[in-house]
Scaffold this active site. Sequence first.
Site, PDB file in Angstrom:
ATOM      1  N   GLU A  38       6.198  27.031  30.344  1.00 39.04           N
ATOM      2  CA  GLU A  38       6.573  27.539  31.433  1.00 39.04           C
ATOM      3  C   GLU A  38       7.797  26.868  31.822  1.00 39.04           C
ATOM      4  O   GLU A  38       7.707  25.743  31.970  1.00 39.04           O
ATOM      5  CB  GLU A  38       5.564  27.920  32.240  1.00 39.04           C
ATOM      6  CG  GLU A  38       5.772  28.489  33.544  1.00 39.04           C
ATOM      7  CD  GLU A  38       4.721  28.453  34.601  1.00 39.04           C
ATOM      8  OE1 GLU A  38       3.594  27.719  34.397  1.00 39.04           O
ATOM      9  OE2 GLU A  38       4.639  29.270  35.578  1.00 39.04           O
ATOM     10  N   LYS A 109       6.270  37.065  35.035  1.00 39.68           N
ATOM     11  CA  LYS A 109       5.018  36.537  35.314  1.00 39.68           C
ATOM     12  C   LYS A 109       4.310  37.410  36.410  1.00 39.68           C
ATOM     13  O   LYS A 109       4.689  37.446  37.642  1.00 39.68           O
ATOM     14  CB  LYS A 109       4.946  35.060  35.825  1.00 39.68           C
ATOM     15  CG  LYS A 109       3.451  34.533  35.977  1.00 39.68           C
ATOM     16  CD  LYS A 109       3.619  33.047  36.615  1.00 39.68           C
ATOM     17  CE  LYS A 109       2.392  32.147  36.457  1.00 39.68           C
ATOM     18  NZ  LYS A 109       2.466  30.804  36.864  1.00 39.68           N
ATOM     19  N   CYS A 142       1.353  31.111  31.877  1.00 34.31           N
ATOM     20  CA  CYS A 142       0.250  30.239  32.604  1.00 34.31           C
ATOM     21  C   CYS A 142      -0.838  30.822  33.244  1.00 34.31           C
ATOM     22  O   CYS A 142      -1.544  31.459  32.579  1.00 34.31           O
ATOM     23  CB  CYS A 142       1.027  29.270  33.472  1.00 34.31           C
ATOM     24  SG  CYS A 142       0.173  27.767  33.794  1.00 34.31           S
ATOM     25  N   MET A 170      -4.839  22.175  36.242  1.00 36.81           N
ATOM     26  CA  MET A 170      -6.153  22.045  36.586  1.00 36.81           C
ATOM     27  C   MET A 170      -7.021  21.893  35.288  1.00 36.81           C
ATOM     28  O   MET A 170      -7.102  22.717  34.441  1.00 36.81           O
ATOM     29  CB  MET A 170      -6.612  23.513  37.137  1.00 36.81           C
ATOM     30  CG  MET A 170      -5.786  23.905  38.205  1.00 36.81           C
ATOM     31  SD  MET A 170      -6.289  25.344  39.258  1.00 36.81           S
ATOM     32  CE  MET A 170      -7.819  24.651  40.160  1.00 36.81           C
TER      33      MET A 170
HETATM   34  C1  ACM Z   1       0.666  27.801  36.597  1.00 35.04           C
HETATM   35  O1  ACM Z   1       0.553  28.866  36.933  1.00 35.04           O
HETATM   36  N1  ACM Z   1       1.735  27.245  36.379  1.00 35.04           N
HETATM   37  C2  ACM Z   1      -0.727  26.979  36.717  1.00 35.04           C
END
Ligand code: ACM
Length: 266
Positions: A38, A109, A142, A170
């Site tokens: 990402e 996203k 992500c 995480m």
């Molecule tokens: C994320 O969505 N970058 C944890």
Amino acid sequence: MRVGYVQFAPEFGEVRRNLARVAELLASEPADLWVLPELFSTGYQFRSAGELSELAEPVPGGPTTRRLVALARERGCHLAAGIAEEADGRVYNAAVLVGPGGLVARYRKVHLFYEEKNLFAPGDLPFSVAEVGPARVGLLVCYDHLFPEAARALALLGADLIAHPANLVMPGLGQLTMRVRALENRVFTVTANRIGAEARTGETLHFTGLSQVVAPNGDVLLQAPQDGEEAKAVEIDPLRARDKRLTRLNDVLADRRPAFYRRLVE
Ligand code: ACM
């Protein structure tokens, strides 16, 4: 076909350097589809919307997408990568899929994570699937991993493989859920996570590595270290993902009972 991930530590704001590092890492072995992290060309932790919009780029006309297309041409492959996309005065945490012929698909996203909510516009494009050689490929970014509906939508559209650019923070979470997304949809998943840390806002984010390729039964076919650069690919048969049978009498898509949960999940 061979599919793989590129795991590395982007340097914040160093777009040219990050693109050059990806080009070096890709040379390690051949693949038909590489997945990059990402926001791989910009880095992740923006201090402000102004800083983000200075680094965001139009798709497909911006330098990052154009360089990715050139790389796809040089290496005869496809690339899925996370990018900060500027469009109509908004910035999206987006992903592009490019091949030697140019842009093949794009995604914005849908599920924004943490401070992204203060920076990016939420995704506004429908989920879609595109062909890469024999495979039908869908894109997630992500934190989308935590929403079974997102991967299920791609599976219902016919995806054989989910390309998943990530900046996971995480420990263990996204690596676990993507194994579940793979097995509950009987699809391949390729998660490309980044490594390193960013501490640009008074808060330190540690990125968790462990990029992975997962098979439709949930097996991890390939996994990168927690902290270390790696570009690796593995041979898969994407047509394996077209068989949704779990047992002789069970098919994970045909067995769904949408009438019982449709209204509840809306
Ligand atoms: C994320 O969505 N970058 C944890």
